[in-house]
Design a protein around this motif. Structure first.
Motif, PDB file in Angstrom:
ATOM      1  N   ARG A  96      32.744  -6.461 -27.503  1.00 19.49           N
ATOM      2  CA  ARG A  96      31.672  -5.834 -26.740  1.00 19.49           C
ATOM      3  C   ARG A  96      31.543  -6.549 -25.401  1.00 19.49           C
ATOM      4  O   ARG A  96      31.385  -7.769 -25.367  1.00 19.49           O
ATOM      5  N   ILE A  97      31.624  -5.773 -24.351  1.00 17.93           N
ATOM      6  CA  ILE A  97      31.426  -6.330 -23.028  1.00 17.93           C
ATOM      7  C   ILE A  97      30.102  -5.815 -22.469  1.00 17.93           C
ATOM      8  O   ILE A  97      29.622  -4.753 -22.856  1.00 17.93           O
ATOM      9  N   SER A  98      29.525  -6.618 -21.586  1.00 17.08           N
ATOM     10  CA  SER A  98      28.198  -6.314 -21.060  1.00 17.08           C
ATOM     11  C   SER A  98      28.210  -6.336 -19.544  1.00 17.08           C
ATOM     12  O   SER A  98      29.067  -6.977 -18.925  1.00 17.08           O
ATOM     13  N   CYS A  99      27.238  -5.667 -18.957  1.00 18.95           N
ATOM     14  CA  CYS A  99      27.065  -5.681 -17.510  1.00 18.95           C
ATOM     15  C   CYS A  99      25.580  -5.714 -17.214  1.00 18.95           C
ATOM     16  O   CYS A  99      24.841  -4.818 -17.641  1.00 18.95           O
ATOM     17  N   THR A 100      25.169  -6.710 -16.489  1.00 16.80           N
ATOM     18  CA  THR A 100      23.771  -6.842 -16.101  1.00 16.80           C
ATOM     19  C   THR A 100      23.655  -6.719 -14.598  1.00 16.80           C
ATOM     20  O   THR A 100      24.447  -7.319 -13.867  1.00 16.80           O
ATOM     21  N   PHE A 101      22.703  -5.919 -14.134  1.00 17.75           N
ATOM     22  CA  PHE A 101      22.525  -5.829 -12.689  1.00 17.75           C
ATOM     23  C   PHE A 101      21.196  -6.440 -12.280  1.00 17.75           C
ATOM     24  O   PHE A 101      20.214  -6.418 -12.996  1.00 17.75           O
ATOM     25  N   SER A 102      21.227  -7.022 -11.109  1.00 13.09           N
ATOM     26  CA  SER A 102      20.062  -7.712 -10.575  1.00 13.09           C
ATOM     27  C   SER A 102      20.041  -7.548  -9.073  1.00 13.09           C
ATOM     28  O   SER A 102      20.955  -7.005  -8.465  1.00 13.09           O
ATOM     29  N   GLY A 103      18.993  -8.049  -8.494  1.00 12.57           N
ATOM     30  CA  GLY A 103      18.868  -7.940  -7.057  1.00 12.57           C
ATOM     31  C   GLY A 103      17.672  -7.097  -6.699  1.00 12.57           C
ATOM     32  O   GLY A 103      16.791  -6.851  -7.523  1.00 12.57           O
ATOM     33  N   ARG A 104      17.660  -6.584  -5.481  1.00  8.07           N
ATOM     34  CA  ARG A 104      16.519  -5.784  -5.050  1.00  8.07           C
ATOM     35  C   ARG A 104      16.443  -4.508  -5.875  1.00  8.07           C
ATOM     36  O   ARG A 104      17.425  -4.069  -6.451  1.00  8.07           O
ATOM     37  N   SER A 105      15.297  -3.942  -5.937  1.00  8.75           N
ATOM     38  CA  SER A 105      15.063  -2.790  -6.798  1.00  8.75           C
ATOM     39  C   SER A 105      16.001  -1.641  -6.446  1.00  8.75           C
ATOM     40  O   SER A 105      16.134  -1.240  -5.314  1.00  8.75           O
ATOM     41  N   VAL A 106      16.691  -1.168  -7.440  1.00  8.33           N
ATOM     42  CA  VAL A 106      17.622  -0.055  -7.272  1.00  8.33           C
ATOM     43  C   VAL A 106      17.313   0.985  -8.317  1.00  8.33           C
ATOM     44  O   VAL A 106      17.169   0.667  -9.488  1.00  8.33           O
ATOM     45  N   ILE A 150      29.864  10.045 -21.271  1.00 12.79           N
ATOM     46  CA  ILE A 150      31.179  10.660 -21.195  1.00 12.79           C
ATOM     47  C   ILE A 150      32.211   9.564 -21.354  1.00 12.79           C
ATOM     48  O   ILE A 150      31.997   8.439 -20.886  1.00 12.79           O
ATOM     49  N   TYR A 151      33.303   9.881 -22.033  1.00 14.86           N
ATOM     50  CA  TYR A 151      34.344   8.902 -22.296  1.00 14.86           C
ATOM     51  C   TYR A 151      35.692   9.439 -21.820  1.00 14.86           C
ATOM     52  O   TYR A 151      35.952  10.643 -21.881  1.00 14.86           O
ATOM     53  N   ALA A 152      36.537   8.520 -21.425  1.00 14.66           N
ATOM     54  CA  ALA A 152      37.917   8.894 -21.155  1.00 14.66           C
ATOM     55  C   ALA A 152      38.586   9.239 -22.478  1.00 14.66           C
ATOM     56  O   ALA A 152      38.229   8.691 -23.526  1.00 14.66           O
ATOM     57  N   GLY A 153      39.558  10.120 -22.418  1.00 13.97           N
ATOM     58  CA  GLY A 153      40.224  10.532 -23.641  1.00 13.97           C
ATOM     59  C   GLY A 153      40.822   9.377 -24.416  1.00 13.97           C
ATOM     60  O   GLY A 153      40.806   9.349 -25.644  1.00 13.97           O
ATOM     61  N   SER A 154      41.343   8.393 -23.697  1.00 17.14           N
ATOM     62  CA  SER A 154      42.000   7.258 -24.346  1.00 17.14           C
ATOM     63  C   SER A 154      41.026   6.395 -25.133  1.00 17.14           C
ATOM     64  O   SER A 154      41.440   5.656 -26.031  1.00 17.14           O
ATOM     65  N   MET A 155      39.743   6.458 -24.788  1.00 14.91           N
ATOM     66  CA  MET A 155      38.749   5.605 -25.439  1.00 14.91           C
ATOM     67  C   MET A 155      37.818   6.372 -26.356  1.00 14.91           C
ATOM     68  O   MET A 155      37.041   5.764 -27.099  1.00 14.91           O
ATOM     69  N   LYS A 156      37.878   7.676 -26.324  1.00 12.69           N
ATOM     70  CA  LYS A 156      36.974   8.485 -27.127  1.00 12.69           C
ATOM     71  C   LYS A 156      37.209   8.211 -28.603  1.00 12.69           C
ATOM     72  O   LYS A 156      38.342   8.185 -29.072  1.00 12.69           O
ATOM     73  N   GLY A 157      36.141   7.996 -29.336  1.00 13.18           N
ATOM     74  CA  GLY A 157      36.240   7.702 -30.755  1.00 13.18           C
ATOM     75  C   GLY A 157      36.451   6.232 -31.064  1.00 13.18           C
ATOM     76  O   GLY A 157      36.307   5.807 -32.213  1.00 13.18           O
ATOM     77  N   ARG A 158      36.793   5.446 -30.056  1.00 13.72           N
ATOM     78  CA  ARG A 158      37.022   4.018 -30.271  1.00 13.72           C
ATOM     79  C   ARG A 158      36.023   3.148 -29.533  1.00 13.72           C
ATOM     80  O   ARG A 158      36.023   1.928 -29.670  1.00 13.72           O
ATOM     81  N   SER A 159      35.172   3.774 -28.730  1.00  8.57           N
ATOM     82  CA  SER A 159      34.236   2.979 -27.953  1.00  8.57           C
ATOM     83  C   SER A 159      32.882   3.659 -27.900  1.00  8.57           C
ATOM     84  O   SER A 159      32.773   4.881 -28.085  1.00  8.57           O
ATOM     85  N   THR A 160      31.862   2.848 -27.641  1.00 10.31           N
ATOM     86  CA  THR A 160      30.495   3.346 -27.508  1.00 10.31           C
ATOM     87  C   THR A 160      29.857   2.667 -26.314  1.00 10.31           C
ATOM     88  O   THR A 160      29.823   1.429 -26.240  1.00 10.31           O
ATOM     89  N   ILE A 161      29.353   3.471 -25.396  1.00  5.42           N
ATOM     90  CA  ILE A 161      28.652   2.939 -24.233  1.00  5.42           C
ATOM     91  C   ILE A 161      27.158   3.072 -24.496  1.00  5.42           C
ATOM     92  O   ILE A 161      26.695   4.072 -25.059  1.00  5.42           O
ATOM     93  N   SER A 162      26.405   2.065 -24.113  1.00  3.54           N
ATOM     94  CA  SER A 162      24.962   2.084 -24.310  1.00  3.54           C
ATOM     95  C   SER A 162      24.313   1.263 -23.210  1.00  3.54           C
ATOM     96  O   SER A 162      24.992   0.566 -22.457  1.00  3.54           O
ATOM     97  N   ARG A 163      23.005   1.370 -23.132  1.00  5.60           N
ATOM     98  CA  ARG A 163      22.292   0.578 -22.137  1.00  5.60           C
ATOM     99  C   ARG A 163      20.933   0.182 -22.660  1.00  5.60           C
ATOM    100  O   ARG A 163      20.353   0.870 -23.495  1.00  5.60           O
ATOM    101  N   ASP A 164      20.443  -0.927 -22.135  1.00  2.00           N
ATOM    102  CA  ASP A 164      19.104  -1.415 -22.419  1.00  2.00           C
ATOM    103  C   ASP A 164      18.393  -1.486 -21.073  1.00  2.00           C
ATOM    104  O   ASP A 164      18.596  -2.444 -20.321  1.00  2.00           O
ATOM    105  N   SER A 165      17.597  -0.493 -20.774  1.00  2.00           N
ATOM    106  CA  SER A 165      16.976  -0.430 -19.453  1.00  2.00           C
ATOM    107  C   SER A 165      16.005  -1.582 -19.223  1.00  2.00           C
ATOM    108  O   SER A 165      15.834  -2.037 -18.102  1.00  2.00           O
ATOM    109  N   ALA A 166      15.386  -2.071 -20.279  1.00  2.00           N
ATOM    110  CA  ALA A 166      14.445  -3.184 -20.127  1.00  2.00           C
ATOM    111  C   ALA A 166      15.164  -4.451 -19.689  1.00  2.00           C
ATOM    112  O   ALA A 166      14.583  -5.310 -19.023  1.00  2.00           O
ATOM    113  N   LYS A 167      16.423  -4.580 -20.066  1.00  2.00           N
ATOM    114  CA  LYS A 167      17.211  -5.759 -19.711  1.00  2.00           C
ATOM    115  C   LYS A 167      18.146  -5.482 -18.543  1.00  2.00           C
ATOM    116  O   LYS A 167      18.928  -6.356 -18.162  1.00  2.00           O
ATOM    117  N   ASN A 168      18.096  -4.265 -17.993  1.00  2.00           N
ATOM    118  CA  ASN A 168      19.026  -3.886 -16.911  1.00  2.00           C
ATOM    119  C   ASN A 168      20.467  -4.180 -17.316  1.00  2.00           C
ATOM    120  O   ASN A 168      21.250  -4.707 -16.525  1.00  2.00           O
TER     121      ASN A 168
END
Length: 130
Positions: free
Chosen positions: A19-29, A59-77
């Motif tokens: 599982r990889i993560s991405c957090t964004f920060s900085g001025r309000s976007v 939406i998923y690329a065909g190569s990753m469909k069924g093998r990956s799940t994208i999600s987000r936690d808006s409270a944690k950005n």
């Protein structure tokens, strides 16, 4: 300035999960959507998955469909990509991307391209050993 920071990359055996993560920060976007792309040197950035920040579309690329799940936690950005049944060909640098709301809604009926996103992280290496 908006910053996107990926984490969670590493070495995993074929068939394993990561599982990889991405957090964004900085001025309000106001974020319309976020996505994951991957790239090897010398090749174009390849779409992996995207999610509407309100969580109502993915939406998923065909190569990753069924093998990956994208999600987000808006409270944690923070956005996540859970990848399962990994293959050696999934070895890449994975980049996080964000689309500002001023750019309008992302079309989730077609795979977006890199040009659909205006903010990028530095990437995290995912290596799958065979």
């Amino acid at each position: 300035q908006v910053q996107l920071v990926e984490s969670g990359g590493g070495l995993v055996r074929a068939g394993g999960s990561l599982r990889i993560s991405c957090t964004f920060s900085g001025r309000s976007v106001t974020t319309e959507a976020m996505g994951w792309f991957r790239q090897v040197p010398g090749k174009e950035r390849e779409f992996v998955a995207a999610i509407n920040w309100r969580g109502i579309g993915t939406i998923y690329a065909g190569s990753m469909k069924g093998r990956s799940t994208i999600s987000r936690d808006s409270a944690k950005n923070t956005m996540y990509l859970q990848m399962n049944a990994l293959k050696a060909e999934d070895t890449d640098v994975y980049f996080c991307a964000a689309r500002h709301s001023r750019d309008g809604p992302l079309n989730f009926r077609v795979e977006p391209g890199a040009a659909d996103f205006g903010f990028w992280g530095q990437g995290t290496q995912v290596t799958v050993s065979s």
